[in-house]
Every structure is written in C-alpha cells, then in structure tokens.
Design a protein around this motif. Structure first.
Motif, short mmCIF file in Angstrom:
data_model
loop_
_atom_site.label_atom_id
_atom_site.label_comp_id
_atom_site.label_asym_id
_atom_site.label_seq_id
_atom_site.Cartn_x
_atom_site.Cartn_y
_atom_site.Cartn_z
N TYR A 1 0.85 -1.19 0.00
CA TYR A 1 0.00 0.00 0.00
C TYR A 1 0.89 1.25 0.00
N GLY A 2 0.47 2.24 -0.76
CA GLY A 2 1.20 3.50 -0.78
C GLY A 2 1.00 4.21 -2.10
N SER A 3 1.11 5.52 -2.09
CA SER A 3 1.02 6.27 -3.34
C SER A 3 2.23 5.96 -4.21
N TYR B 1 -3.54 3.62 -4.45
CA TYR B 1 -2.59 3.26 -3.40
C TYR B 1 -2.17 1.79 -3.44
N THR C 1 1.09 4.45 3.77
CA THR C 1 -0.06 5.36 3.74
C THR C 1 -0.26 6.09 5.05
#
Length: 296
Positions: A92-94, A147, A197
């Motif tokens: 997860y993460g931009s 994400y 995130t």
C-alpha cells in the motif's frame, strides 16, 4: 503416483489452502515459499491427508529461483503435472511514497517470478507432452484501485502474460494455461503488506475464504475453463469501470479511503515484501470473522 503438483506460495493463504485441497494419497506435492518454518507446518498438514510432500524454501523473486524450484521438483519426483503460481506479496502507498525497492520487489515476485517459472517448467511439459499452469491473478488484473498501483500493475501484467502464453500453446493440446482471478480473500497478505499510507490497511469487503479460491484452482486444474473469477459480489466493479470510468474512479477512491485504509495510524513498513517474516503460517488472516473492524 497419480500427480505431481507444485504450489508456489504454499506456506500461507491461497497457496496453502490449495495444497491442502490437493493433498491425498497418491499425490506428490512440492511446496515452494521463502519461509521454511511456515513451509514445514503446511507440509505436516498435507502429509496428514496422505500426500507425499517435498518443501523448497526458495525465493521466487530471485532470477534463478523458479528454475531451481522446477529442477528440484523434477529431480525428486521425475515430472511436474500441475504448477500453481500463487506466490504473492502486497503493498500500500502512493506512487510517490512507495520506495523503489518495494515496488520492484513486488513486481519481481508477483509478475516476473511467474514468467520465469513458466519458462522453466514448459520444457518439462513439452518433453512429457502435457502439463497445466494455474496462475493466481486478482480482480486487480482487470480493474484498478488507488494506493495499490504496484500490485495492480503486476496483476494486470500477469493476466496479459497468461493470455499470450495460452495463445502460444494452442498447438500443444496437452499443455493448458489457466488463471484464477480472486477478489478480496481472507488471507494474511494484508497484515504482511508493505504500507506507506500512514493508515491501517483492510481488505475491501466482502471477503471470502481462501478455501473457495483453492476449490476453484483444483477445478481449473482438472477441467477445461481457462479463466475463472472468485468473489462474484466484487466483480460488479468490472462493468462499472468500463461503462462509467469517472464514476468508478470516484467510487473506488472513496471505498479505499473509507474501508480499505482506516484512520488508525500505522508506521511506514516494508512488511514481508523485501524479506520473509518467519512464523508458523496460516491460511486465514482472520478477516472474515470481523468483516467491518478487521481482526483484533
């Protein structure tokens, strides 16, 4: 010996559930994963059901990992009948916040590892005149979400690769290339995901059991269908994405913010993406018992 079945990612989640589903007298199972501890408990469970089990603690993200696994399986049992490609990690993460090494490792595991595995196992299938590969894709092989871009990219790539490879094998009637596409499944992958995130990740509901996916994998390996989805409730998102893409973009972003990434703070972590986290392993992540709040 009725069949020799290789299950990558066989220590946890869908891979482990699949191994247990296949396990019975007359079946030889080769379980491949990074975590030797979790592999040993998965092997014990399958042996209790009568299977002959061989474990390989190999990281399929390494360039030679898939070929070493294929060669070891053939050396041990003389052939491979079914290769289940279920090894997977999550992040997860931009796009900006996800470290390059996490993104690259996820793609190495979820896409390139399976491509290399196919290249390694196909010569054995050609020599035998038969064999089946079952790739484990995702709903994210067909739709997108915010994400989780690295995972989406890898799973899109895996579906495309499976379809192209299936076309190449049209002239080889004994060789089958199949893919199963699960939606949100109750496995430990979410607790073990990389996370950048600042929030606590949850699978998007509704969540279905890993055994349901395992049953689909077994059916596909024995049947004639090439692509099978699991978790029909979420597959309504596919037509929405194509028929009303702007509506879908707003819907999936709101859903991810509301249910997928809760406001509980979480420290940045690579999870189990870059290296194994050794434990006894499990099929379930406990999500189906807590559909709203998640496991305690």
């Amino acid at each position: 010996m009725d069949q020799v079945i290789v299950v990558t990612g066989g220590s946890r989640g869908i891979g482990r559930a699949t191994a247990v589903r296949f396990a019975r007298p007359g079946i030889a199972l080769v379980l491949v994963a990074r975590d030797a501890v979790a592999l040993s408990t998965a092997a014990e469970e399958c042996r209790r059901r009568g299977a002959d089990v061989f474990t390989l603690p190999i990281d399929l993200a390494t360039p030679d990992g898939p070929s070493r696994a294929a060669d070891a399986a053939v050396e041990r049992f003389g052939r491979i009948d079914v290769w289940v490609a279920s090894a997977s990690v999550f992040s997860y993460g931009s796009v900006v916040d996800t470290p390059d090494e996490v993104r690259d490792r996820l793609i190495e595991t979820n896409l390139l590892g399976h491509m290399r595995a196919a290249r390694a196992v196909l010569p054995h299938f050609h020599a035998a005149g038969r064999g089946t590969i079952v790739f484990v894709g995702s709903l994210y092989s067909q739709v997108a979400g915010p994400y989780v871009s690295s995972y989406v990219a890898a799973k899109h790539g895996l579906l495309g690769f499976a379809r192209s490879l299936r076309q190449e094998m049209v002239g080889h009637r004994g060789i089958r290339i199949t893919i199963v596409l699960p939606a949100s499944i109750d496995t430990p992958i979410y607790q073990r995901a990389a996370n950048y995130t600042g929030r606590t990740p949850f699978p998007l509901p509704p969540v279905v059991s890993a055994d349901r996916v395992a049953r689909a994998i077994v059916r596909v390996a024995r049947g004639r269908r090439h692509e099978v989805g699991v978790g029909a409730a979420q597959f309504v998102t596919r037509p929405l994405q194509f028929l009303a893409p702007r509506v879908y973009d707003r819907f999936i972003r709101a859903l991810q913010h509301t249910l997928g990434l809760r406001r509980r703070p979480a420290a940045a972590s690579p999870g189990a993406v870059l290296a194994a986290r050794h434990d006894r392993g499990a099929v379930s992540g406990g999500w189906s018992r807590f559909p709203v709040r998640g496991p305690r």
